[in-house]
Design an enzyme around this catalytic site. Structure first.
Site, short mmCIF file in Angstrom:
data_model
loop_
_atom_site.label_atom_id
_atom_site.label_comp_id
_atom_site.label_asym_id
_atom_site.label_seq_id
_atom_site.Cartn_x
_atom_site.Cartn_y
_atom_site.Cartn_z
N ASP A 146 7.67 7.85 1.28
CA ASP A 146 8.37 8.86 2.08
C ASP A 146 9.67 8.34 2.66
O ASP A 146 10.55 9.12 2.98
CB ASP A 146 7.46 9.36 3.19
CG ASP A 146 6.34 10.24 2.66
OD1 ASP A 146 6.52 11.46 2.65
OD2 ASP A 146 5.30 9.70 2.23
N ASN A 194 4.63 5.10 3.58
CA ASN A 194 3.89 6.09 2.80
C ASN A 194 2.65 6.47 3.60
O ASN A 194 2.41 5.98 4.70
CB ASN A 194 3.52 5.52 1.43
CG ASN A 194 3.07 6.59 0.46
OD1 ASN A 194 3.74 7.61 0.29
ND2 ASN A 194 1.94 6.39 -0.19
#
Length: 376
Positions: free
Chosen positions: A249, A259
């Site tokens: 992310d 993440n």
């Protein structure tokens, strides 16, 4: 709307529809987003999720929000004043939607790009400005689909035909425009006759692996087995896992990757067992302005996601304290390679991430542990 191809969102005849992922796997329902409040809620409540899909949804969301705002925007009678007002309102809309989730960089990236698209359009009318926003959103959508396919091809070059693959959370079709990030090589390999066996972590507390990854892989005819998060060490020890594939992310300048919570534990386990750990990262998710993972703001979510959300009865005492961070950060030293749409990045990440974004040659690191990097 009729039967739609599986995707986290569709933009049809000027309307934005998202697949409400909070209803999966029980119900496959697309809902229309009409206002900036709708877009904010859809992102905040994880009706649409996954860093790339959030970015695309936010881009279309900015456009449909501005189209609605235009109906309430009185004309001054002067084009330049109206365009200045348009730009100010667009900033307000984008700033509002950005507040939905702080960790994934694609959200702010896409909305900043929408504002830049308006600025660079040199629009001569409000109509031109709205058109420029729509064109930018479509471009972001198309580029994400192309990036996913490219990551799939690069990722597939690292995998053998009968590998056991462990994945965490959901970084597949449901999280992107198409194919996914870390699931893209699995889809492309399946199309080419590869015989992968995928192990999907449940990914507690929101169960994206259980609800979403297993659902979409089964739907595509790919062999998948669901395991609890705390079973990863066991399947690795039993020799069932040849590679770990995860999404990201936000990746910082030094190669640390944020993440879904639980990812960093898999990276540590993979290193202990000598298993390659691959992180799939679109370049739009690389944040060169943030030096390391220590500076990433980690989203902390509601207690009820842990206590009761997916259970018939609460699974914890009513007043017990709960800590519910949505992400963790995997240090760069645990990542075997980073797969982007522009190529495979190896250490030193602080040098090579910047190089690949700028289109420059990457540096070879002679002490890089190549073990397990390629299984062809």
């Amino acid at each position: 709307m009729g039967q739609l191809e599986l995707a986290p969102l569709h933009f049809i005849s000027g309307k934005l529809y998202i697949l409400d992922q909070t209803l999966l796997p029980r119900e496959e329902t697309y809902i229309e987003l009409q206002t900036k409040e709708d877009v904010y809620d859809a992102i905040k409540a994880l009706k649409v999720r996954g860093a790339p899909a959030i970015g695309v949804a936010a881009a279309y969301g900015a456009y449909i929000s501005m189209r609605r705002e235009l109906m309430n925007m009185p004309s001054s009678g002067y084009v330049q004043e109206d365009l200045m007002t348009f730009g100010n309102v667009l900033k307000e809309v984008c700033d509002y939607i950005k507040g939905a989730r702080p960790t994934a960089v694609n959200l702010a990236w896409a909305l900043d790009r929408m504002q830049l698209g308006f600025k660079n359009s040199h629009a001569r009318s409000i109509k031109d400005a709205a058109k420029a926003l729509l064109e930018e959103a479509i471009k972001i959508h198309y580029e994400d689909e192309e990036a996913c396919r490219a990551m799939g091809e690069y990722g597939l070059s690292l995998l053998g035909r009968e590998m056991g693959i462990l994945t965490h959370c959901n970084a597949g079709t449901l999280a992107t425009s198409k194919y996914g990030t870390c699931l893209a090589p699995i889809y492309l390999g399946h199309e080419q006759g590869y015989d992968f066996h995928v192990y999907a972590d449940e990914t507690r507390p929101l169960l994206q692996g259980a609800r979403l990854t297993t659902w979409e892989l089964e739907r595509a005819g790919i062999d998948v087995t669901l395991i609890c998060d705390n079973m990863a060490n066991t399947v690795m020890k039993q020799g069932l896992i040849d590679a770990v594939l995860v999404g990201c992310d936000r990746m910082t300048a030094n190669g640390d990757g944020a993440n879904k919570i639980g990812t960093s534990a898999l990276a540590v386990l993979a290193k202990e067992h000598g298993i390659p750990f691959y992180m799939f990262v679109p370049t739009s998710t690389i944040d060169l302005n943030t030096p390391s993972g220590d500076e990433i703001e980690i989203e902390v979510r509601d207690d009820e996601e842990v206590r009761s959300m997916w259970y018939k009865e609460p699974m914890a005492p009513e007043n017990v304290k709960i800590f519910n961070p949505s992400f963790d950060v995997t240090p760069a030293r645990y990542i075997t390679a980073i797969i982007t749409e522009k190529g495979i990045v190896k250490p030193p990440y602080d040098v090579n991430l910047k190089a690949i974004i700028n289109g420059e040659p990457m540096r070879e690191y002679i002490n890089f542990d190549i073990r397990g990097l390629s299984h062809k």
